[in-house]
Design an enzyme around this catalytic site. Sequence first.
Site, PDB file in Angstrom:
ATOM      1  N   HIS A   1       0.802  -1.229   0.000  1.00 33.71           N
ATOM      2  CA  HIS A   1       0.000   0.000   0.000  1.00 33.71           C
ATOM      3  C   HIS A   1       0.837   1.282   0.000  1.00 33.71           C
ATOM      4  CE1 HIS A   1      -4.440   1.150   1.046  1.00 33.71           C
ATOM      5  NE2 HIS A   1      -3.991   1.752  -0.028  1.00 33.71           N
TER       6      HIS A   1
ATOM      7  N   ASP B   1      -9.885   0.032   4.001  1.00 30.28           N
ATOM      8  CA  ASP B   1      -8.720  -0.644   4.582  1.00 30.28           C
ATOM      9  C   ASP B   1      -9.046  -1.069   6.009  1.00 30.28           C
ATOM     10  OD1 ASP B   1      -6.022  -1.261   5.378  1.00 30.28           O
ATOM     11  OD2 ASP B   1      -5.264   0.280   4.021  1.00 30.28           O
TER      12      ASP B   1
ATOM     13  N   HIS C   1      -6.645  -0.868   8.066  1.00 30.23           N
ATOM     14  CA  HIS C   1      -5.682   0.004   8.749  1.00 30.23           C
ATOM     15  C   HIS C   1      -5.756   1.415   8.186  1.00 30.23           C
ATOM     16  CE1 HIS C   1      -4.193  -4.166   8.302  1.00 30.23           C
ATOM     17  NE2 HIS C   1      -3.885  -4.052   9.587  1.00 30.23           N
TER      18      HIS C   1
ATOM     19  N   ASP D   1      -3.004   3.426   7.863  1.00 33.99           N
ATOM     20  CA  ASP D   1      -1.777   3.699   7.096  1.00 33.99           C
ATOM     21  C   ASP D   1      -1.360   5.159   7.213  1.00 33.99           C
ATOM     22  OD1 ASP D   1      -2.055   1.055   6.404  1.00 33.99           O
ATOM     23  OD2 ASP D   1      -2.676   1.421   4.332  1.00 33.99           O
TER      24      ASP D   1
ATOM     25  N   HIS E   1       4.397   0.848   4.180  1.00 35.08           N
ATOM     26  CA  HIS E   1       2.997   0.671   3.744  1.00 35.08           C
ATOM     27  C   HIS E   1       2.014   1.094   4.834  1.00 35.08           C
ATOM     28  CE1 HIS E   1       1.917  -3.708   5.228  1.00 35.08           C
ATOM     29  NE2 HIS E   1       2.591  -3.043   6.134  1.00 35.08           N
TER      30      HIS E   1
ATOM     31  N   ASP F   1      -7.557  -1.519  -0.100  1.00 35.90           N
ATOM     32  CA  ASP F   1      -6.669  -2.558   0.418  1.00 35.90           C
ATOM     33  C   ASP F   1      -7.510  -3.821   0.594  1.00 35.90           C
ATOM     34  OD1 ASP F   1      -5.100  -4.223   2.136  1.00 35.90           O
ATOM     35  OD2 ASP F   1      -4.027  -2.459   2.877  1.00 35.90           O
TER      36      ASP F   1
ATOM     37  N   ASP G   1      -7.217  -6.172   2.404  1.00 38.22           N
ATOM     38  CA  ASP G   1      -7.406  -6.600   3.800  1.00 38.22           C
ATOM     39  C   ASP G   1      -8.585  -5.906   4.486  1.00 38.22           C
ATOM     40  OD1 ASP G   1      -6.544  -4.168   4.993  1.00 38.22           O
ATOM     41  OD2 ASP G   1      -4.514  -4.904   5.362  1.00 38.22           O
TER      42      ASP G   1
ATOM     43  N   GLU H   1      -2.185  -5.120  -1.882  1.00 42.31           N
ATOM     44  CA  GLU H   1      -1.913  -6.082  -0.819  1.00 42.31           C
ATOM     45  C   GLU H   1      -2.431  -7.506  -1.068  1.00 42.31           C
ATOM     46  OE1 GLU H   1       0.222  -5.451   1.573  1.00 42.31           O
ATOM     47  OE2 GLU H   1       0.245  -3.264   1.811  1.00 42.31           O
TER      48      GLU H   1
HETATM   49 MN   LIG Z   1      -3.402  -0.505   3.690  1.00 38.70          MN
END
Ligand SMILES: [Mn+2]
Length: 356
Positions: free
Chosen positions: A122, A145, A147, A149, A162, A253, A255, A298
Amino acid sequence: MSISSNVSRLLRKQVRPIELPKRWTHSVAVIGAPLSKGQKKRGVEHGPAAIRNAGLFERLSKIGCSVYDVGDLKFSHVPNDALYNNTVKHPRTVGLACQVVADAVSTAIGTGHTCITLGGDHSLALGSISGHAQQCPDLCVIWVDAHADINTPLTSKSGSLHGQPVSFLLRELQDKVPPIPGFSWTKPCLSRADIVYIGLRDLDPAEQFILKKYNITYYSMRHIDCIGINKVMERTTDLLLGRRQRPIHLSFDIDAFDPMLAPATGTPVMGGLTYREGLYITEEIHNTGMLSAMDLVEVNPLLGATSDEVKATASLAVDVITSCMGRTREGDHIIVDELPTPCNIYESNGEEQVRI
Ligand SMILES: [Mn+2]
């Protein structure tokens, strides 16, 4: 030859649609960004190939997109790329790679394409958003996402870039981001009100502090549970586009999805988006008509426990991308002008009439 002219040359290499349906067509440029030095795990550099192999171009062509394959960008590993501040890993290599991504995305958008960047980790979003902003300075960002980031190079515990790209992009954070090697070309291009997060569920303490202090809008998984994904999207588009229409950059992302759906990724976190929530997000973004560029990052084919897990993750990535480009769950909106009429056999066939 400059990076720009290389990309322009590659952009002319058009992949023809399999069939041209009767509908408005997107012209999309697909850029592979096999960047992996923004994190620690091997394999994410194979993300672009995994997504291509899951049928991306065929699926895009099928919904009427003209696809221009830019190919995979080449990143060089900068030798003697020492840690920054004893923590941040591969700063020069990642910084240079992001610059290459920025150049490619800027060229693709400047040539009139909707730009799809396939990751890769990312950290590349620092490049893709910067490149997009070179062409569209008034863009806004939807960051989907698990997260945020948004660590700065000084708050990151892992040292992986990332987890930090957003800190380089936000104007409000510039007095907190040190001038690290490899990143002298970056220029913050977003203000706190230009970005909305969706799907968050794993924030570091400094990231929580940043989101609150700078009043950055985010919808965590808890918010999605409370108000539903439809309200989340209504508020997101109101916030970003309510006052004026402007280009959207979607940074997705994989994830963000629950690890049951997207297991082949580097930092999975339980309790993520369902398939339906994920596609609702992308359908709503498509419906704004303002999507100008997106990242899909990712996907790490080396991290699936089985080949089925890898296939499921890559095919989910393709679903996300095609949904952004107009695939609907009701069916692809290819215009049907009329229904076929059966020829009236009863008029021409006396025998059949008698039988009735
Ligand atoms: Mn990310």
